[in-house]
Design a protein around this motif. Structure first.
Motif, mmCIF file in Angstrom:
data_model
loop_
_atom_site.group_PDB
_atom_site.id
_atom_site.type_symbol
_atom_site.label_atom_id
_atom_site.label_comp_id
_atom_site.label_asym_id
_atom_site.label_seq_id
_atom_site.Cartn_x
_atom_site.Cartn_y
_atom_site.Cartn_z
ATOM 1 N N VAL A 1 24.252 22.681 -3.758
ATOM 2 C CA VAL A 1 23.731 23.642 -2.771
ATOM 3 C C VAL A 1 22.282 23.997 -3.100
ATOM 4 N N LYS A 2 21.989 24.181 -4.367
ATOM 5 C CA LYS A 2 20.611 24.472 -4.775
ATOM 6 C C LYS A 2 19.684 23.332 -4.359
ATOM 7 N N ARG A 3 20.095 22.106 -4.621
ATOM 8 C CA ARG A 3 19.272 20.950 -4.250
ATOM 9 C C ARG A 3 19.112 20.862 -2.737
ATOM 10 N N GLN A 4 20.195 21.123 -2.008
ATOM 11 C CA GLN A 4 20.147 21.052 -0.547
ATOM 12 C C GLN A 4 19.224 22.119 0.032
ATOM 13 N N ARG A 5 19.293 23.329 -0.498
ATOM 14 C CA ARG A 5 18.422 24.395 0.000
ATOM 15 C C ARG A 5 16.963 24.141 -0.331
ATOM 16 N N ASP A 6 16.699 23.560 -1.485
ATOM 17 C CA ASP A 6 15.318 23.222 -1.864
ATOM 18 C C ASP A 6 14.715 22.241 -0.864
ATOM 19 N N ILE A 7 15.526 21.269 -0.436
ATOM 20 C CA ILE A 7 15.050 20.284 0.538
ATOM 21 C C ILE A 7 14.837 20.949 1.897
ATOM 22 N N ALA A 8 15.799 21.770 2.310
ATOM 23 C CA ALA A 8 15.729 22.409 3.630
ATOM 24 C C ALA A 8 14.570 23.382 3.750
ATOM 25 N N ALA A 9 14.151 23.950 2.629
ATOM 26 C CA ALA A 9 13.081 24.954 2.652
ATOM 27 C C ALA A 9 11.754 24.365 3.113
ATOM 28 N N ASN A 10 11.602 23.055 3.018
ATOM 29 C CA ASN A 10 10.318 22.428 3.324
ATOM 30 C C ASN A 10 10.348 21.494 4.534
ATOM 31 N N HIS A 11 11.447 21.504 5.281
ATOM 32 C CA HIS A 11 11.566 20.574 6.406
ATOM 33 C C HIS A 11 12.319 21.206 7.580
ATOM 34 N N SER A 12 12.053 20.670 8.773
ATOM 35 C CA SER A 12 12.961 20.889 9.890
ATOM 36 C C SER A 12 14.084 19.890 9.676
ATOM 37 N N ILE A 13 15.319 20.369 9.639
ATOM 38 C CA ILE A 13 16.377 19.536 9.084
ATOM 39 C C ILE A 13 17.684 19.647 9.862
ATOM 40 N N ILE A 14 18.454 18.563 9.844
ATOM 41 C CA ILE A 14 19.833 18.585 10.309
ATOM 42 C C ILE A 14 20.678 18.141 9.126
ATOM 43 N N MET A 15 21.660 18.951 8.794
ATOM 44 C CA MET A 15 22.450 18.728 7.592
ATOM 45 C C MET A 15 23.928 18.750 7.965
ATOM 46 N N ASP A 16 24.707 17.822 7.410
ATOM 47 C CA ASP A 16 26.132 17.839 7.710
ATOM 48 C C ASP A 16 26.960 17.912 6.437
ATOM 49 N N GLY A 17 28.148 18.483 6.568
ATOM 50 C CA GLY A 17 29.026 18.621 5.418
ATOM 51 C C GLY A 17 30.245 19.453 5.748
ATOM 52 N N ARG A 18 30.718 20.213 4.750
ATOM 53 C CA ARG A 18 31.895 21.061 4.928
ATOM 54 C C ARG A 18 31.533 22.548 4.957
ATOM 55 N N ASP A 19 30.428 22.893 4.292
ATOM 56 C CA ASP A 19 30.089 24.317 4.135
ATOM 57 C C ASP A 19 28.637 24.608 4.479
ATOM 58 N N ILE A 20 28.067 23.818 5.366
ATOM 59 C CA ILE A 20 26.646 23.989 5.677
ATOM 60 C C ILE A 20 26.404 25.301 6.411
ATOM 61 N N GLY A 21 27.167 25.553 7.452
ATOM 62 C CA GLY A 21 26.980 26.764 8.228
ATOM 63 C C GLY A 21 27.459 28.021 7.534
ATOM 64 N N THR A 22 28.408 27.879 6.616
ATOM 65 C CA THR A 22 28.964 29.052 5.938
ATOM 66 C C THR A 22 28.265 29.376 4.632
ATOM 67 N N VAL A 23 27.745 28.362 3.922
ATOM 68 C CA VAL A 23 27.183 28.586 2.587
ATOM 69 C C VAL A 23 25.742 28.089 2.445
ATOM 70 N N VAL A 24 25.506 26.826 2.774
ATOM 71 C CA VAL A 24 24.197 26.219 2.488
ATOM 72 C C VAL A 24 23.104 26.771 3.391
ATOM 73 N N LEU A 25 23.354 26.780 4.701
ATOM 74 C CA LEU A 25 22.369 27.267 5.674
ATOM 75 C C LEU A 25 22.993 28.343 6.556
ATOM 76 N N PRO A 26 23.307 29.500 5.987
ATOM 77 C CA PRO A 26 23.979 30.546 6.764
ATOM 78 C C PRO A 26 23.140 31.092 7.915
ATOM 79 N N ASP A 27 21.825 30.862 7.873
ATOM 80 C CA ASP A 27 20.938 31.345 8.933
ATOM 81 C C ASP A 27 20.435 30.213 9.817
ATOM 82 N N ALA A 28 21.160 29.107 9.859
ATOM 83 C CA ALA A 28 20.749 27.951 10.669
ATOM 84 C C ALA A 28 20.580 28.350 12.136
#
Length: 220
Positions: free
Chosen positions: A109-136
């Motif tokens: 999650v830390k690595r994923q958020r670091d990447i998302a912080a610098n890009h317009s991004i689409i991310m898929d998984g199991r907990d993206i909307g609930t944990v990784v990108l709660p403000d998507a």
């Protein structure tokens, strides 16, 4: 812009996210592939995927990066192309044990958020909307019947040359659904503000068109 696509195994998340990324010029991040890379690394080091302490010690040695090619996104483990290897049955049958571990999830999650912080991004998984990108900006929970998902994965494996038994695959998918939904750390669940989309009766293009419409609406 941040777009979160969640859902169970083989619901079409990766295929659809890649297409939308190309259409809208977004960075695509396959978070599931990251957990598969960790699983592969554990297996290569003869580590039991349920041995959390050994997996924890291994994490610092794992470097994951993605590259875009004419044949799609490539996944690398410490510089080695493992794009196809991580889709094999051995990794598939062990990834839930790895993904359920608290320290693994925290690191990914830390690595994923670091990447998302610098890009317009689409991310898929199991907990993206609930944990990784709660403000998507947009959250989609993509579902399909277990039978349809098993059929999709069966066809995908055939194209990759991976020998697969459909009945066994169906049972494995049902088992993964159970593990992903009942695990203690970041279980698979629909975010309160996510839009649920059942892809069972839809083509890939129909799903893509639907989500792109929602993206455009969220920008207005």
């Amino acid at each position: 812009m941040q777009i979160a696509i969640d859902g169970p195994a083989s619901s079409g998340k990766s295929t659809i996210s890649k297409k939308i990324a190309n259409m809208r010029g977004l960075l695509y991040l396959d978070t599931g592939a990251m957990y598969r890379v960790v699983t592969l690394a554990a297996l290569q080091h003869k580590i039991d995927p349920s041995d959390e302490e050994s997996v924890k010690q291994l994490l610092s040695q794992i470097k994951i990066h993605f590259e875009t090619s004419d044949n799609g996104q490539l996944v690398f483990l410490n510089g080695e192309n493992v794009t196809d290897t991580i889709r094999g049955n051995q990794v598939t049958n062990n990834v839930s044990a790895i993904a359920a571990q608290k320290l693994v999830r925290e690191e990914m999650v830390k690595r994923q958020r670091d990447i998302a912080a610098n890009h317009s991004i689409i991310m898929d998984g199991r907990d993206i909307g609930t944990v990784v990108l709660p403000d998507a900006d947009l959250k989609v929970f993509l579902i399909a019947t277990a039978e349809e998902r098993a059929n999709r994965r069966f066809k995908e494996n055939q194209l990759r040359g991976i020998e697969t038994d459909y009945r066994q695959l169906l049972e494995e998918i049902k088992h993964r659904d159970y593990l992903d939904s009942t695990r203690k750390e970041s279980p698979l669940k629909k975010a309160d503000d996510a839009i649920e989309l059942d892809s069972t009766p839809l083509t890939i293009d129909q799903v893509v068109d639907t989500i792109v419409k929602w993206i455009d609406e969220s920008n207005n």
